[in-house]
Design a protein around this motif. Structure first.
Motif, PDB file in Angstrom:
ATOM      1  N   SER A  47       0.845  -1.199   0.000  1.00 53.72           N
ATOM      2  CA  SER A  47       0.000   0.000   0.000  1.00 53.72           C
ATOM      3  C   SER A  47       0.874   1.241   0.000  1.00 53.72           C
ATOM      4  O   SER A  47       1.907   1.287   0.658  1.00 53.72           O
ATOM      5  N   TYR A  48       0.477   2.240  -0.773  1.00 55.01           N
ATOM      6  CA  TYR A  48       1.070   3.578  -0.662  1.00 55.01           C
ATOM      7  C   TYR A  48       0.084   4.415   0.121  1.00 55.01           C
ATOM      8  O   TYR A  48      -0.962   4.789  -0.414  1.00 55.01           O
ATOM      9  N   GLY A  49       0.379   4.647   1.379  1.00 53.66           N
ATOM     10  CA  GLY A  49      -0.606   5.325   2.206  1.00 53.66           C
ATOM     11  C   GLY A  49      -1.848   4.471   2.285  1.00 53.66           C
ATOM     12  O   GLY A  49      -1.777   3.298   2.652  1.00 53.66           O
ATOM     13  N   PRO A  72      -1.955  -3.663 -17.796  1.00 55.00           N
ATOM     14  CA  PRO A  72      -2.046  -2.277 -18.265  1.00 55.00           C
ATOM     15  C   PRO A  72      -1.260  -1.319 -17.376  1.00 55.00           C
ATOM     16  O   PRO A  72      -0.778  -1.702 -16.314  1.00 55.00           O
ATOM     17  N   ASN A  73      -1.167  -0.073 -17.801  1.00 53.61           N
ATOM     18  CA  ASN A  73      -0.492   0.956 -17.005  1.00 53.61           C
ATOM     19  C   ASN A  73      -1.147   1.064 -15.636  1.00 53.61           C
ATOM     20  O   ASN A  73      -2.366   1.045 -15.514  1.00 53.61           O
ATOM     21  N   GLY A  74      -0.323   1.169 -14.625  1.00 54.40           N
ATOM     22  CA  GLY A  74      -0.836   1.349 -13.275  1.00 54.40           C
ATOM     23  C   GLY A  74      -1.332   0.085 -12.625  1.00 54.40           C
ATOM     24  O   GLY A  74      -1.936   0.121 -11.550  1.00 54.40           O
ATOM     25  N   ALA A  75      -1.060  -1.078 -13.237  1.00 53.97           N
ATOM     26  CA  ALA A  75      -1.573  -2.335 -12.687  1.00 53.97           C
ATOM     27  C   ALA A  75      -0.823  -2.749 -11.427  1.00 53.97           C
ATOM     28  O   ALA A  75      -1.344  -3.513 -10.619  1.00 53.97           O
ATOM     29  N   GLY A  76       0.400  -2.243 -11.261  1.00 55.03           N
ATOM     30  CA  GLY A  76       1.190  -2.620 -10.092  1.00 55.03           C
ATOM     31  C   GLY A  76       2.422  -3.446 -10.449  1.00 55.03           C
ATOM     32  O   GLY A  76       3.037  -4.058  -9.574  1.00 55.03           O
ATOM     33  N   LYS A  77       2.798  -3.454 -11.713  1.00 50.79           N
ATOM     34  CA  LYS A  77       3.962  -4.244 -12.145  1.00 50.79           C
ATOM     35  C   LYS A  77       5.253  -3.702 -11.528  1.00 50.79           C
ATOM     36  O   LYS A  77       6.016  -4.445 -10.910  1.00 50.79           O
ATOM     37  N   SER A  78       5.481  -2.413 -11.717  1.00 45.96           N
ATOM     38  CA  SER A  78       6.729  -1.838 -11.198  1.00 45.96           C
ATOM     39  C   SER A  78       6.797  -1.966  -9.682  1.00 45.96           C
ATOM     40  O   SER A  78       7.857  -2.248  -9.122  1.00 45.96           O
ATOM     41  N   THR A  79       5.677  -1.741  -9.029  1.00 48.42           N
ATOM     42  CA  THR A  79       5.652  -1.867  -7.576  1.00 48.42           C
ATOM     43  C   THR A  79       6.079  -3.273  -7.163  1.00 48.42           C
ATOM     44  O   THR A  79       6.902  -3.449  -6.249  1.00 48.42           O
ATOM     45  N   THR A  80       5.548  -4.276  -7.838  1.00 46.99           N
ATOM     46  CA  THR A  80       5.902  -5.660  -7.525  1.00 46.99           C
ATOM     47  C   THR A  80       7.394  -5.899  -7.762  1.00 46.99           C
ATOM     48  O   THR A  80       8.090  -6.477  -6.921  1.00 46.99           O
ATOM     49  N   PRO A 132      15.650  -0.809 -13.508  1.00 46.41           N
ATOM     50  CA  PRO A 132      14.442   0.001 -13.352  1.00 46.41           C
ATOM     51  C   PRO A 132      13.906   0.439 -14.715  1.00 46.41           C
ATOM     52  O   PRO A 132      14.658   0.500 -15.686  1.00 46.41           O
ATOM     53  N   GLU A 133      12.605   0.734 -14.768  1.00 42.80           N
ATOM     54  CA  GLU A 133      12.075   1.249 -16.029  1.00 42.80           C
ATOM     55  C   GLU A 133      12.579   2.687 -16.187  1.00 42.80           C
ATOM     56  O   GLU A 133      12.722   3.416 -15.211  1.00 42.80           O
ATOM     57  N   GLU A 134      12.891   3.071 -17.385  1.00 42.21           N
ATOM     58  CA  GLU A 134      13.347   4.441 -17.665  1.00 42.21           C
ATOM     59  C   GLU A 134      14.458   4.908 -16.755  1.00 42.21           C
ATOM     60  O   GLU A 134      14.459   6.036 -16.275  1.00 42.21           O
TER      61      GLU A 134
HETATM   62  N1  LIG Z   1       5.410   6.331  -4.824  1.00 44.54           N
HETATM   63  C1  LIG Z   1       4.099   6.154  -5.034  1.00 44.54           C
HETATM   64  N2  LIG Z   1       3.216   6.786  -4.254  1.00 44.54           N
HETATM   65  C2  LIG Z   1       1.888   6.614  -4.429  1.00 44.54           C
HETATM   66  N3  LIG Z   1       1.342   5.819  -5.347  1.00 44.54           N
HETATM   67  C3  LIG Z   1       2.168   5.158  -6.163  1.00 44.54           C
HETATM   68  C4  LIG Z   1       3.584   5.280  -6.050  1.00 44.54           C
HETATM   69  N4  LIG Z   1       4.147   4.497  -6.995  1.00 44.54           N
HETATM   70  C5  LIG Z   1       3.141   3.926  -7.666  1.00 44.54           C
HETATM   71  N5  LIG Z   1       1.945   4.309  -7.171  1.00 44.54           N
HETATM   72  C6  LIG Z   1       0.625   3.889  -7.654  1.00 44.54           C
HETATM   73  O1  LIG Z   1       0.569   2.473  -7.609  1.00 44.54           O
HETATM   74  C7  LIG Z   1      -0.090   1.979  -8.755  1.00 44.54           C
HETATM   75  C8  LIG Z   1       0.777   0.972  -9.456  1.00 44.54           C
HETATM   76  O2  LIG Z   1       1.896   1.635  -9.981  1.00 44.54           O
HETATM   77  P1  LIG Z   1       3.024   0.881 -10.772  1.00 44.54           P
HETATM   78  O3  LIG Z   1       4.097   1.849 -11.062  1.00 44.54           O
HETATM   79  O4  LIG Z   1       3.409  -0.330 -10.013  1.00 44.54           O
HETATM   80  O5  LIG Z   1       2.264   0.487 -12.110  1.00 44.54           O
HETATM   81  P2  LIG Z   1       2.809  -0.230 -13.402  1.00 44.54           P
HETATM   82  O6  LIG Z   1       2.030  -1.481 -13.555  1.00 44.54           O
HETATM   83  O7  LIG Z   1       4.274  -0.365 -13.349  1.00 44.54           O
HETATM   84  O8  LIG Z   1       2.388   0.780 -14.536  1.00 44.54           O
HETATM   85  P3  LIG Z   1       3.169   1.208 -15.888  1.00 44.54           P
HETATM   86  O9  LIG Z   1       2.863   0.204 -16.925  1.00 44.54           O
HETATM   87  O10 LIG Z   1       2.531   2.519 -16.208  1.00 44.54           O
HETATM   88  O11 LIG Z   1       4.603   1.311 -15.561  1.00 44.54           O
HETATM   89  C9  LIG Z   1      -0.449   3.170  -9.620  1.00 44.54           C
HETATM   90  O12 LIG Z   1      -1.807   3.483  -9.402  1.00 44.54           O
HETATM   91  C10 LIG Z   1       0.422   4.270  -9.100  1.00 44.54           C
HETATM   92  O13 LIG Z   1      -0.217   5.506  -9.200  1.00 44.54           O
END
Ligand SMILES: Nc1ncnc2c1ncn2[C@@H]1O[C@H](COP(=O)(O)OP(=O)(O)OP(=O)(O)O)[C@@H](O)[C@H]1O
Ligand SMILES: [Mg+2]
Lengths: 241, 427
Positions: A13-15, A38-46, A83-85
């Motif tokens: 969780s972010y906050g 898709p974008n914002g799915a949570g891939k990078s976070t994982t 990392p991406e980018e």
């Molecule tokens: N530092 C942060 N603080 C708050 N919310 C965040 C933070 N980083 C990511 N998020 C939110 O967490 C969700 C998942 O983000 P994430 O970067 O993991 O997506 P993604 O699957 O990698 O997307 P993309 O394909 O665009 O890279 C998004 O809704 C994003 O706004």
């Protein structure tokens, strides 16, 4: 079957916003596993959690038998993360950057040399490798970064959007590098929002949407199961359900 | 032309970000606060008359009438000191900078037409702009005494026929005391000589700290911005090593900067003071300072070096944490504003004010700002107040350890990647 990565009920969780909501999957040794969504799915976070730079809110990540929360330093010696980018230290030459990174991976000078020559082979930039990173094109930079991530022959390479922003030829080249690499024993976890492209790279995929894995399996299995021509169709069918 | 206005509007909008105006505003607030504090203190100082200690060894009618006629300009503290040493002890006890000694035989000398001398003493215990102002009362009083004696002689129509002697019947012998040593010499010259030294180092340090803080904060912010930090954090290196290397590098660079600056300023100062006072008087003053123990010993330099080193380290550790709040290199300038305030307030206050004359509350607030101890170090080293200096160093060391641990904590948690300051999107 030996598992290099095992993820149990992983949450982040972010906050108050829950970005990752309980993931479970594992990757067998030598496999290229793609996390697509898709974008914002949570891939990078994982991927950041697996790379030990973000702490999971709850859940467990085991890399080659090491729990990353319990022994982060040991876990870090088994992985590499792209990392991406990711940007570069613009004042360093490509070669200088690779040498710096090799020295940060290991203290052993023989190994450092080995890593650098491996990286030179992967990046394949010829004499341009001596130019400043700031003068490189996007594709050249990405290749150097990928070479950095793969040079140490980690147990697990974690590549966030390995080919994003690259043209067809460069993307193909990078995919081939990764495929060859996996053959030599490195396990690879990639992420992508490009579901069509990923078929050329990986055999196993996990489809993630809004922080949850909605389907996993081999590409072939998924296409048959959903009676689809490609992964994009699989995703759209899943979304309709 | 329309397009130009659109562009202009965009450029102004981009410049007037919170990153720009927040530090700007804070600086203005700091100036406002400092202005208020100093003017309040100055008013308090002005409403009370400056104090002067007078030792009357003559105990004659003339000396008594002279002393009582000083009352309108100064608050006279009389002492039954029997010599100049006791007088100076009294000045020290009462924290009064000026003293006058009227020697035995004063009245007889005046009426007998002999050479009349009084001794004026200045106690060097504080080196602020205010201290200079307080010393003036000694000169004023001595001049007044001369005038009164002159008037007495004219009124009584006695004394030497010589008019210069009628106008200048009293010679004032000037002495300076510090660290329990009394030497003949001019206090104003000495004060400006010492101020030249004690303000150089703090000024350099002020500049260096601000630059070092911005350097490290933007180093952290830049690595955050282009994600090289994420790569670093995933490497098999300890987080402490990452924090320590960044800090040591910045510390090293700022120490070099500080030394070069100081060399440059020293060079410039010696040029200027050589021009202003001529080499010989400069050497005299410097000798006087040495005689009074108002020059740095090897230990003093060591103490000063320690304080400087700790101050830079502390500033860097704080700036490192502040840098973690910045999202990009541009906002790094803004996030170090709190640190700049902590350095600016004591810098200006110590330059202008005498802390000893401030209320205890204000004084302790200033002591509690760690960077005050940079600026308090030099005068306290000169006056031999080593315990205070070392206590300040200890305080900075403790804070440094706390902030380093905090920085390491931030770097080994999510915070380094997720911390951000959002001025505009506060809900
Ligand atoms: N530092 C942060 N603080 C708050 N919310 C965040 C933070 N980083 C990511 N998020 C939110 O967490 C969700 C998942 O983000 P994430 O970067 O993991 O997506 P993604 O699957 O990698 O997307 P993309 O394909 O665009 O890279 C998004 O809704 C994003 O706004
Ligand atoms: Mg992403």
């Amino acid at each position: 079957m030996e598992k290099v990565l095992e993820i149990n009920n992983l949450k982040k969780s972010y906050g108050s916003f829950e970005a990752v909501k309980g993931l479970n999957f594992c990757i067998p040794k030598g496999e290229i596993f793609a996390l697509i969504g898709p974008n914002g799915a949570g891939k990078s976070t994982t991927l950041k959690m697996i790379s030990t730079i973000l702490h999971p809110t709850s859940g467990q990540i085991i890399i080659d038998g090491t729990d990353i929360e319990k022994e982060p330093d040991l876990a870090r010696s088994k992985i590499s993360y792209l990392p991406e980018e990711v940007g570069a230290y613009k004042n360093l030459s490509g070669l200088g950057y690779l040498e710096l990174m090799a020295a940060l991976y290991t203290d052993n000078p023989v190994k450092q040399k080995e890593y650098v020559s491996k990286a030179l082979e992967i990046s394949d930039l010829g004499s341009r490798i001596r130019d400043k990173l700031g003068t490189y094109s996007k594709g050249m930079t990405r290749k150097v970064m990928l070479a950095r991530a793969l040079m140490s022959q980690p147990k697990l390479a974690i590549l966030d959007e390995a080919t994003s922003g690259l043209d067809v030829i460069n993307a193909l080249e990078i995919r081939n590098i990764i495929i060859n690499y996996a053959k030599s024993g490195t396990t690879v976890l990639v992420s992508s929002h490009n579901m069509l492209e990923i078929e050329y790279l990986s055999n196993m995929v996990g489809i993630i949407d809004q922080g949850e894995i909605i389907e996993t399996g081999t590409v072939k299995e998924l296409k048959e199961k959903h009676n689809a021509k490609n992964l994009e169709e699989v995703f759209l069918r899943l979304k309709k359900q | 032309m329309k397009k130009f206005w659109v562009l202009l509007k965009k450029e102004i909008k981009e410049l007037l970000t919170p990153q720009l105006w927040v530090p700007f505003l804070t600086v203005i607030v700091v100036f406002f606060v400092i202005g208020n504090v100093t003017s309040k203190q100055m008013k308090e100082q002005e409403s009370v008359k400056d104090k002067i200690v007078i030792a009357d060894l003559d105990r004659s009618n003339l000396s008594a009438s002279i002393i009582s006629s000083l009352e309108p300009v100064a608050t006279v503290v009389e002492t039954d000191a029997t010599d100049n040493v006791e007088l100076n002890i009294k000045m020290q006890e009462e924290n009064i900078q000026s003293g006058i000694l009227i020697p035995k035989g004063f009245e007889n000398n005046v009426y007998g037409g002999g050479q009349t001398t009084i001794e004026s003493y200045s106690l060097m215990s504080n080196f602020s702009a205010l201290a200079g102002k307080k010393m003036i009362i000694g000169t004023t009083s001595a001049a007044l005494i001369n005038e009164m004696v002159s008037n007495t002689l004219l009124g009584e129509k006695i004394g030497p026929g010589n008019t210069t002697k009628l106008k200048q019947p009293v010679t004032v012998k000037k002495f300076v005391s510090a660290n329990g040593i009394i030497k003949e010499g001019d206090a104003t010259q000495l004060l400006s000589f010492i101020l030249g030294q004690t303000t150089t180092v703090p000024t350099v340090l002020f500049v260096v700290i601000v630059m070092a803080a911005q350097m490290i904060a933007s180093a952290v912010a830049t690595e955050k911005e282009n994600k090289t930090l994420e790569t670093l954090l995933s490497l098999p290196i300890s987080r402490k090593a990452i924090v320590a290397s960044k800090m040591l590098a910045a510390g090293f660079v700022s120490l070099i900067m500080a030394s070069l600056y100081m060399l440059g300023i020293r060079n410039m100062n010696s040029g200027i003071s050589g021009m202003a006072s001529g080499v010989s008087s400069g050497e005299n003053v410097s000798q006087l300072a040495a005689d009074l123990g108002l020059k740095f010993s090897a230990f003093g330099y060591l103490e000063l070096g320690l304080i400087l080193f700790l101050a830079i380290l502390l500033a860097l550790s704080i700036a490192m944490i502040l840098g973690a709040f910045a999202e990009d290199a541009k906002s790094a300038q803004g996030v170090v504003a709190p640190l700049m305030i902590l350095v600016m307030i004591p810098y200006f206050l110590t330059l202008l004010m005498d802390l000893n004359s401030m209320s205890i509350g204000v004084r302790y607030i200033i002591y509690s700002i760690p960077f005050s101890h940079i600026f308090l170090a030099m005068p306290n080293i000169l006056t031999g107040n080593h315990i205070f200096v070392l206590a300040g160093a200890g305080y900075m060391l403790i804070l440094f350890v706390i902030f380093v641990l905090l920085a390491a904590k931030i770097f080994s948690s999510d915070l380094i990647l997720t911390l951000k300051l959002n001025f505009s999107k506060k809900k």
